[in-house]
Design a protein around this motif. Structure first.
Motif, PDB file in Angstrom:
ATOM      1  N   UNK A  29       0.828  -1.203   0.000  1.00  0.00           N
ATOM      2  CA  UNK A  29       0.000   0.000   0.000  1.00  0.00           C
ATOM      3  C   UNK A  29       0.864   1.256   0.000  1.00  0.00           C
ATOM      4  N   UNK A  30       1.930   1.235   0.767  1.00  0.00           N
ATOM      5  CA  UNK A  30       2.817   2.402   0.852  1.00  0.00           C
ATOM      6  C   UNK A  30       3.511   2.677  -0.484  1.00  0.00           C
ATOM      7  N   UNK A  31       3.952   1.612  -1.152  1.00  0.00           N
ATOM      8  CA  UNK A  31       4.595   1.783  -2.458  1.00  0.00           C
ATOM      9  C   UNK A  31       3.606   2.306  -3.489  1.00  0.00           C
ATOM     10  N   UNK A  32       2.389   1.773  -3.459  1.00  0.00           N
ATOM     11  CA  UNK A  32       1.349   2.255  -4.377  1.00  0.00           C
ATOM     12  C   UNK A  32       1.065   3.722  -4.122  1.00  0.00           C
ATOM     13  N   UNK A  33       0.926   4.090  -2.866  1.00  0.00           N
ATOM     14  CA  UNK A  33       0.644   5.474  -2.510  1.00  0.00           C
ATOM     15  C   UNK A  33       1.767   6.402  -2.960  1.00  0.00           C
ATOM     16  N   UNK A  34       2.995   6.027  -2.696  1.00  0.00           N
ATOM     17  CA  UNK A  34       4.136   6.856  -3.074  1.00  0.00           C
ATOM     18  C   UNK A  34       4.213   7.024  -4.596  1.00  0.00           C
ATOM     19  N   UNK A  35       4.020   5.944  -5.340  1.00  0.00           N
ATOM     20  CA  UNK A  35       4.094   5.994  -6.795  1.00  0.00           C
ATOM     21  C   UNK A  35       2.938   6.792  -7.382  1.00  0.00           C
ATOM     22  N   UNK A  36       1.729   6.572  -6.877  1.00  0.00           N
ATOM     23  CA  UNK A  36       0.570   7.328  -7.376  1.00  0.00           C
ATOM     24  C   UNK A  36       0.724   8.821  -7.126  1.00  0.00           C
ATOM     25  N   UNK A  37       1.180   9.170  -5.944  1.00  0.00           N
ATOM     26  CA  UNK A  37       1.348  10.591  -5.637  1.00  0.00           C
ATOM     27  C   UNK A  37       2.403  11.232  -6.524  1.00  0.00           C
ATOM     28  N   UNK A  38       3.463  10.498  -6.845  1.00  0.00           N
ATOM     29  CA  UNK A  38       4.494  11.026  -7.746  1.00  0.00           C
ATOM     30  C   UNK A  38       3.931  11.227  -9.149  1.00  0.00           C
ATOM     31  N   UNK A  39       3.149  10.273  -9.627  1.00  0.00           N
ATOM     32  CA  UNK A  39       2.541  10.396 -10.954  1.00  0.00           C
ATOM     33  C   UNK A  39       1.554  11.551 -10.986  1.00  0.00           C
ATOM     34  N   UNK A  40       0.728  11.657  -9.966  1.00  0.00           N
ATOM     35  CA  UNK A  40      -0.272  12.726  -9.921  1.00  0.00           C
ATOM     36  C   UNK A  40       0.400  14.091  -9.838  1.00  0.00           C
ATOM     37  N   UNK A  41       1.464  14.188  -9.068  1.00  0.00           N
ATOM     38  CA  UNK A  41       2.185  15.455  -8.936  1.00  0.00           C
ATOM     39  C   UNK A  41       2.724  15.931 -10.286  1.00  0.00           C
ATOM     40  N   UNK A  42       3.251  15.011 -11.078  1.00  0.00           N
ATOM     41  CA  UNK A  42       3.837  15.368 -12.372  1.00  0.00           C
ATOM     42  C   UNK A  42       2.786  15.518 -13.472  1.00  0.00           C
ATOM     43  N   UNK A  43       1.625  14.893 -13.299  1.00  0.00           N
ATOM     44  CA  UNK A  43       0.585  14.880 -14.334  1.00  0.00           C
ATOM     45  C   UNK A  43      -0.751  15.363 -13.763  1.00  0.00           C
ATOM     46  N   UNK A  44      -0.710  16.383 -12.946  1.00  0.00           N
ATOM     47  CA  UNK A  44      -1.885  16.793 -12.177  1.00  0.00           C
ATOM     48  C   UNK A  44      -3.097  17.103 -13.057  1.00  0.00           C
ATOM     49  N   UNK A  45      -2.916  17.724 -14.183  1.00  0.00           N
ATOM     50  CA  UNK A  45      -4.061  18.081 -15.029  1.00  0.00           C
ATOM     51  C   UNK A  45      -4.585  16.910 -15.834  1.00  0.00           C
ATOM     52  N   UNK A  46      -3.830  15.835 -15.927  1.00  0.00           N
ATOM     53  CA  UNK A  46      -4.304  14.665 -16.656  1.00  0.00           C
ATOM     54  C   UNK A  46      -4.993  13.659 -15.744  1.00  0.00           C
ATOM     55  N   UNK A  47      -4.614  13.615 -14.484  1.00  0.00           N
ATOM     56  CA  UNK A  47      -5.216  12.657 -13.564  1.00  0.00           C
ATOM     57  C   UNK A  47      -6.426  13.265 -12.863  1.00  0.00           C
ATOM     58  N   UNK A  48      -6.278  14.465 -12.360  1.00  0.00           N
ATOM     59  CA  UNK A  48      -7.388  15.161 -11.701  1.00  0.00           C
ATOM     60  C   UNK A  48      -7.494  16.579 -12.245  1.00  0.00           C
ATOM     61  N   UNK A  49      -8.586  16.857 -12.936  1.00  0.00           N
ATOM     62  CA  UNK A  49      -8.854  18.211 -13.417  1.00  0.00           C
ATOM     63  C   UNK A  49      -9.926  18.795 -12.510  1.00  0.00           C
ATOM     64  N   UNK A  50      -9.604  19.910 -11.870  1.00  0.00           N
ATOM     65  CA  UNK A  50     -10.534  20.565 -10.941  1.00  0.00           C
ATOM     66  C   UNK A  50     -11.042  19.603  -9.870  1.00  0.00           C
ATOM     67  N   UNK A  51     -10.182  18.702  -9.443  1.00  0.00           N
ATOM     68  CA  UNK A  51     -10.535  17.776  -8.372  1.00  0.00           C
ATOM     69  C   UNK A  51     -11.236  16.511  -8.823  1.00  0.00           C
ATOM     70  N   UNK A  52     -11.491  16.359 -10.113  1.00  0.00           N
ATOM     71  CA  UNK A  52     -12.198  15.188 -10.628  1.00  0.00           C
ATOM     72  C   UNK A  52     -11.366  14.498 -11.704  1.00  0.00           C
TER      73      UNK A  52
END
Length: 77
Positions: A29-52
């Motif tokens: 779970x920790x590895x998934x969380x760390x990897x997802x957060x890194x991806x989201x941080x770099x691709x914020x507008x592609x993963x979550x636009x305006x929170x969705x």
């Protein structure tokens, strides 16, 4: 790990692989969380636009994987 995904299909494939690996018990779970957060941080507008998450991304990854991603990201906030 590739940091920035310019193509939504590549991003979706990476997210599918991550969630499936986690579901199989290979990834913690920790590895998934760390990897997802890194991806989201770099691709914020592609993963979550305006929170969705965009409907196109949801249609590629599926509702079940979206729920896992939302749960993991929600716990980290």
């Amino acid at each position: 790990m590739k940091a920035v995904y310019r193509n939504p299909k590549e991003l979706a494939t990476k997210l599918i692989d991550l969630v499936d690996t986690y579901s199989e018990g290979v990834l913690s779970h920790e590895d998934l969380q760390r990897t997802l957060l890194a991806i989201i941080e770099k691709n914020v507008n592609q993963v979550y636009k305006n929170g969705f998450m965009p409907a196109r991304l949801i249609s590629i990854i599926g509702e079940d994987r979206k729920a896992v991603i939302d749960e993991v990201v929600g716990k980290s906030k």
